[in-house]
Design a protein around this motif. Structure first.
Motif, PDB file in Angstrom:
ATOM      1  N   HIS A  29       0.814  -1.215   0.000  1.00  0.00           N
ATOM      2  CA  HIS A  29       0.000   0.000   0.000  1.00  0.00           C
ATOM      3  C   HIS A  29       0.851   1.269   0.000  1.00  0.00           C
ATOM      4  O   HIS A  29       2.007   1.253   0.415  1.00  0.00           O
ATOM      5  CB  HIS A  29      -0.918   0.033   1.222  1.00  0.00           C
ATOM      6  CG  HIS A  29      -1.837  -1.142   1.295  1.00  0.00           C
ATOM      7  ND1 HIS A  29      -2.834  -1.362   0.386  1.00  0.00           N
ATOM      8  CD2 HIS A  29      -1.877  -2.177   2.163  1.00  0.00           C
ATOM      9  CE1 HIS A  29      -3.469  -2.469   0.684  1.00  0.00           C
ATOM     10  NE2 HIS A  29      -2.899  -2.997   1.761  1.00  0.00           N
ATOM     11  N   LEU A  30       0.237   2.357  -0.444  1.00  0.00           N
ATOM     12  CA  LEU A  30       0.827   3.691  -0.317  1.00  0.00           C
ATOM     13  C   LEU A  30       0.710   4.085   1.149  1.00  0.00           C
ATOM     14  O   LEU A  30      -0.320   3.827   1.786  1.00  0.00           O
ATOM     15  CB  LEU A  30       0.048   4.686  -1.196  1.00  0.00           C
ATOM     16  CG  LEU A  30       0.543   6.124  -1.172  1.00  0.00           C
ATOM     17  CD1 LEU A  30       1.845   6.230  -1.961  1.00  0.00           C
ATOM     18  CD2 LEU A  30      -0.507   7.034  -1.783  1.00  0.00           C
ATOM     19  N   ARG A  31       1.727   4.704   1.684  1.00  0.00           N
ATOM     20  CA  ARG A  31       1.707   5.135   3.088  1.00  0.00           C
ATOM     21  C   ARG A  31       1.807   6.649   3.138  1.00  0.00           C
ATOM     22  O   ARG A  31       2.668   7.245   2.488  1.00  0.00           O
ATOM     23  CB  ARG A  31       2.853   4.499   3.844  1.00  0.00           C
ATOM     24  CG  ARG A  31       2.848   4.875   5.314  1.00  0.00           C
ATOM     25  CD  ARG A  31       3.639   3.918   6.137  1.00  0.00           C
ATOM     26  NE  ARG A  31       2.839   2.725   6.392  1.00  0.00           N
ATOM     27  CZ  ARG A  31       3.280   1.674   7.084  1.00  0.00           C
ATOM     28  NH1 ARG A  31       4.491   1.664   7.573  1.00  0.00           N
ATOM     29  NH2 ARG A  31       2.510   0.632   7.280  1.00  0.00           N
ATOM     30  N   ILE A  32       0.912   7.259   3.902  1.00  0.00           N
ATOM     31  CA  ILE A  32       0.903   8.712   4.088  1.00  0.00           C
ATOM     32  C   ILE A  32       0.949   9.020   5.577  1.00  0.00           C
ATOM     33  O   ILE A  32       0.170   8.451   6.359  1.00  0.00           O
ATOM     34  CB  ILE A  32      -0.361   9.358   3.470  1.00  0.00           C
ATOM     35  CG1 ILE A  32      -0.409   9.129   1.965  1.00  0.00           C
ATOM     36  CG2 ILE A  32      -0.412  10.858   3.787  1.00  0.00           C
ATOM     37  CD1 ILE A  32      -1.641   9.709   1.290  1.00  0.00           C
ATOM     38  N   MET A  33       1.855   9.915   5.961  1.00  0.00           N
ATOM     39  CA  MET A  33       1.884  10.413   7.329  1.00  0.00           C
ATOM     40  C   MET A  33       1.406  11.861   7.321  1.00  0.00           C
ATOM     41  O   MET A  33       1.921  12.691   6.566  1.00  0.00           O
ATOM     42  CB  MET A  33       3.279  10.363   7.950  1.00  0.00           C
ATOM     43  CG  MET A  33       3.222  10.813   9.408  1.00  0.00           C
ATOM     44  SD  MET A  33       4.767  10.962  10.362  1.00  0.00           S
ATOM     45  CE  MET A  33       5.944  10.032   9.526  1.00  0.00           C
ATOM     46  N   LEU A  34       0.413  12.133   8.148  1.00  0.00           N
ATOM     47  CA  LEU A  34      -0.127  13.479   8.307  1.00  0.00           C
ATOM     48  C   LEU A  34       0.234  13.953   9.709  1.00  0.00           C
ATOM     49  O   LEU A  34      -0.081  13.277  10.694  1.00  0.00           O
ATOM     50  CB  LEU A  34      -1.655  13.469   8.132  1.00  0.00           C
ATOM     51  CG  LEU A  34      -2.165  12.872   6.824  1.00  0.00           C
ATOM     52  CD1 LEU A  34      -3.673  12.684   6.875  1.00  0.00           C
ATOM     53  CD2 LEU A  34      -1.768  13.747   5.650  1.00  0.00           C
ATOM     54  N   GLN A  35       0.912  15.084   9.794  1.00  0.00           N
ATOM     55  CA  GLN A  35       1.330  15.612  11.086  1.00  0.00           C
ATOM     56  C   GLN A  35       0.664  16.949  11.329  1.00  0.00           C
ATOM     57  O   GLN A  35       0.804  17.870  10.525  1.00  0.00           O
ATOM     58  CB  GLN A  35       2.852  15.773  11.128  1.00  0.00           C
ATOM     59  CG  GLN A  35       3.580  14.459  11.032  1.00  0.00           C
ATOM     60  CD  GLN A  35       5.083  14.631  11.059  1.00  0.00           C
ATOM     61  OE1 GLN A  35       5.634  15.319  10.217  1.00  0.00           O
ATOM     62  NE2 GLN A  35       5.717  13.994  12.032  1.00  0.00           N
ATOM     63  N   GLY A  36      -0.068  17.033  12.433  1.00  0.00           N
ATOM     64  CA  GLY A  36      -0.733  18.273  12.803  1.00  0.00           C
ATOM     65  C   GLY A  36      -0.382  18.665  14.218  1.00  0.00           C
ATOM     66  O   GLY A  36       0.407  17.991  14.893  1.00  0.00           O
ATOM     67  N   ILE A  75      -0.945  10.965  12.112  1.00  0.00           N
ATOM     68  CA  ILE A  75      -1.684   9.779  11.669  1.00  0.00           C
ATOM     69  C   ILE A  75      -0.861   9.135  10.561  1.00  0.00           C
ATOM     70  O   ILE A  75      -0.389   9.824   9.658  1.00  0.00           O
ATOM     71  CB  ILE A  75      -3.080  10.158  11.123  1.00  0.00           C
ATOM     72  CG1 ILE A  75      -3.954  10.747  12.218  1.00  0.00           C
ATOM     73  CG2 ILE A  75      -3.758   8.947  10.496  1.00  0.00           C
ATOM     74  CD1 ILE A  75      -5.297  11.237  11.710  1.00  0.00           C
ATOM     75  N   LEU A  76      -0.721   7.832  10.631  1.00  0.00           N
ATOM     76  CA  LEU A  76      -0.045   7.074   9.600  1.00  0.00           C
ATOM     77  C   LEU A  76      -1.096   6.219   8.895  1.00  0.00           C
ATOM     78  O   LEU A  76      -1.782   5.424   9.537  1.00  0.00           O
ATOM     79  CB  LEU A  76       1.042   6.200  10.224  1.00  0.00           C
ATOM     80  CG  LEU A  76       2.029   5.531   9.300  1.00  0.00           C
ATOM     81  CD1 LEU A  76       2.779   6.560   8.451  1.00  0.00           C
ATOM     82  CD2 LEU A  76       3.006   4.683  10.102  1.00  0.00           C
ATOM     83  N   LEU A  77      -1.243   6.420   7.581  1.00  0.00           N
ATOM     84  CA  LEU A  77      -2.277   5.739   6.798  1.00  0.00           C
ATOM     85  C   LEU A  77      -1.679   4.828   5.749  1.00  0.00           C
ATOM     86  O   LEU A  77      -0.679   5.189   5.124  1.00  0.00           O
ATOM     87  CB  LEU A  77      -3.127   6.761   6.030  1.00  0.00           C
ATOM     88  CG  LEU A  77      -4.032   7.682   6.777  1.00  0.00           C
ATOM     89  CD1 LEU A  77      -4.619   8.695   5.814  1.00  0.00           C
ATOM     90  CD2 LEU A  77      -5.136   6.905   7.438  1.00  0.00           C
ATOM     91  N   ASP A  78      -2.317   3.693   5.526  1.00  0.00           N
ATOM     92  CA  ASP A  78      -2.028   2.856   4.374  1.00  0.00           C
ATOM     93  C   ASP A  78      -3.231   2.919   3.448  1.00  0.00           C
ATOM     94  O   ASP A  78      -4.382   2.777   3.900  1.00  0.00           O
ATOM     95  CB  ASP A  78      -1.774   1.401   4.794  1.00  0.00           C
ATOM     96  CG  ASP A  78      -0.370   1.181   5.320  1.00  0.00           C
ATOM     97  OD1 ASP A  78       0.492   2.055   5.114  1.00  0.00           O
ATOM     98  OD2 ASP A  78      -0.137   0.125   5.940  1.00  0.00           O
ATOM     99  N   LEU A  79      -2.970   3.148   2.159  1.00  0.00           N
ATOM    100  CA  LEU A  79      -4.028   3.327   1.166  1.00  0.00           C
ATOM    101  C   LEU A  79      -3.791   2.395  -0.016  1.00  0.00           C
ATOM    102  O   LEU A  79      -2.638   2.136  -0.385  1.00  0.00           O
ATOM    103  CB  LEU A  79      -4.033   4.774   0.663  1.00  0.00           C
ATOM    104  CG  LEU A  79      -4.254   5.824   1.747  1.00  0.00           C
ATOM    105  CD1 LEU A  79      -3.663   7.143   1.331  1.00  0.00           C
ATOM    106  CD2 LEU A  79      -5.723   5.968   2.017  1.00  0.00           C
ATOM    107  N   PRO A  80      -4.869   1.952  -0.653  1.00  0.00           N
ATOM    108  CA  PRO A  80      -4.703   1.083  -1.831  1.00  0.00           C
ATOM    109  C   PRO A  80      -4.101   1.861  -2.997  1.00  0.00           C
ATOM    110  O   PRO A  80      -4.743   2.703  -3.609  1.00  0.00           O
ATOM    111  CB  PRO A  80      -6.128   0.608  -2.128  1.00  0.00           C
ATOM    112  CG  PRO A  80      -7.026   1.593  -1.462  1.00  0.00           C
ATOM    113  CD  PRO A  80      -6.260   2.192  -0.329  1.00  0.00           C
ATOM    114  N   SER A  81      -2.858   1.571  -3.304  1.00  0.00           N
ATOM    115  CA  SER A  81      -2.116   2.370  -4.283  1.00  0.00           C
ATOM    116  C   SER A  81      -2.657   2.218  -5.704  1.00  0.00           C
ATOM    117  O   SER A  81      -2.680   3.192  -6.453  1.00  0.00           O
ATOM    118  CB  SER A  81      -0.635   2.019  -4.242  1.00  0.00           C
ATOM    119  OG  SER A  81      -0.435   0.657  -4.503  1.00  0.00           O
TER     120      SER A  81
END
Length: 151
Positions: free
Chosen positions: A98-105, A110-116
């Motif tokens: 999966h694609l991994r996205i880290m969002l920092q606020g 939040i660390l997300l895995d998404l169907p690439s």
């Protein structure tokens, strides 16, 4: 002979073309722990540089994140991003398809895995079809943008 151009009164702009995709993402909680959350990615031709990632359902308190369409596209191939949004491509050699996205606020990250594959297809067939790469500046009403800055 000089050319003459008639000036007509401004017409209302048509509604912007847009596209969205929904699917379940996984919030990574630990090495072997994750939680499925519904998300929606949206893209609007009148905001051609950005995509919106909106958390739905119980995760909606994470809000909506806007970031560069090109950042998301590049992240499908190589690690990219600095600051609030960082993206890593799938890594099958380490068992992560999966694609991994880290969002920092300000409230944390939040660390997300998404169907690439779904995301890549949506970007290519929907987003880049609405506004091809390299033409984003052509669809912006620069006069209106500058006028808005002057107000």
């Amino acid at each position: 002979m000089s050319a003459h151009r008639s000036v007509s009164s401004p017409q209302p702009r048509p509604a912007a073309a847009s596209t969205e995709i929904r699917f379940d993402a996984r919030i990574v909680l630990g090495e072997d722990q994750s939680l499925d959350v519904p998300v929606r990615f949206g893209y609007r031709a009148d905001d051609p540089f950005a995509v919106a990632l909106e958390f739905l359902g119980p995760a909606s308190e994470a809000g909506t994140w806007l970031f560069a369409r090109d950042l998301l596209w590049e992240g499908l191939e190589k690690p990219t991003g600095l600051g609030d949004v960082r993206i890593w491509p799938p890594c099958p050699c380490h068992g992560r398809p999966h694609l991994r996205i880290m969002l920092q606020g300000s409230d944390g990250s939040i660390l997300l895995d998404l169907p690439s594959r779904k995301l890549r297809r949506w970007l290519r067939q929907e987003c880049f079809a609405l506004v091809p790469s390299g033409t984003e500046g052509d669809v912006i009403d620069w006069s209106a943008e500058l006028h808005g800055l002057a107000d």
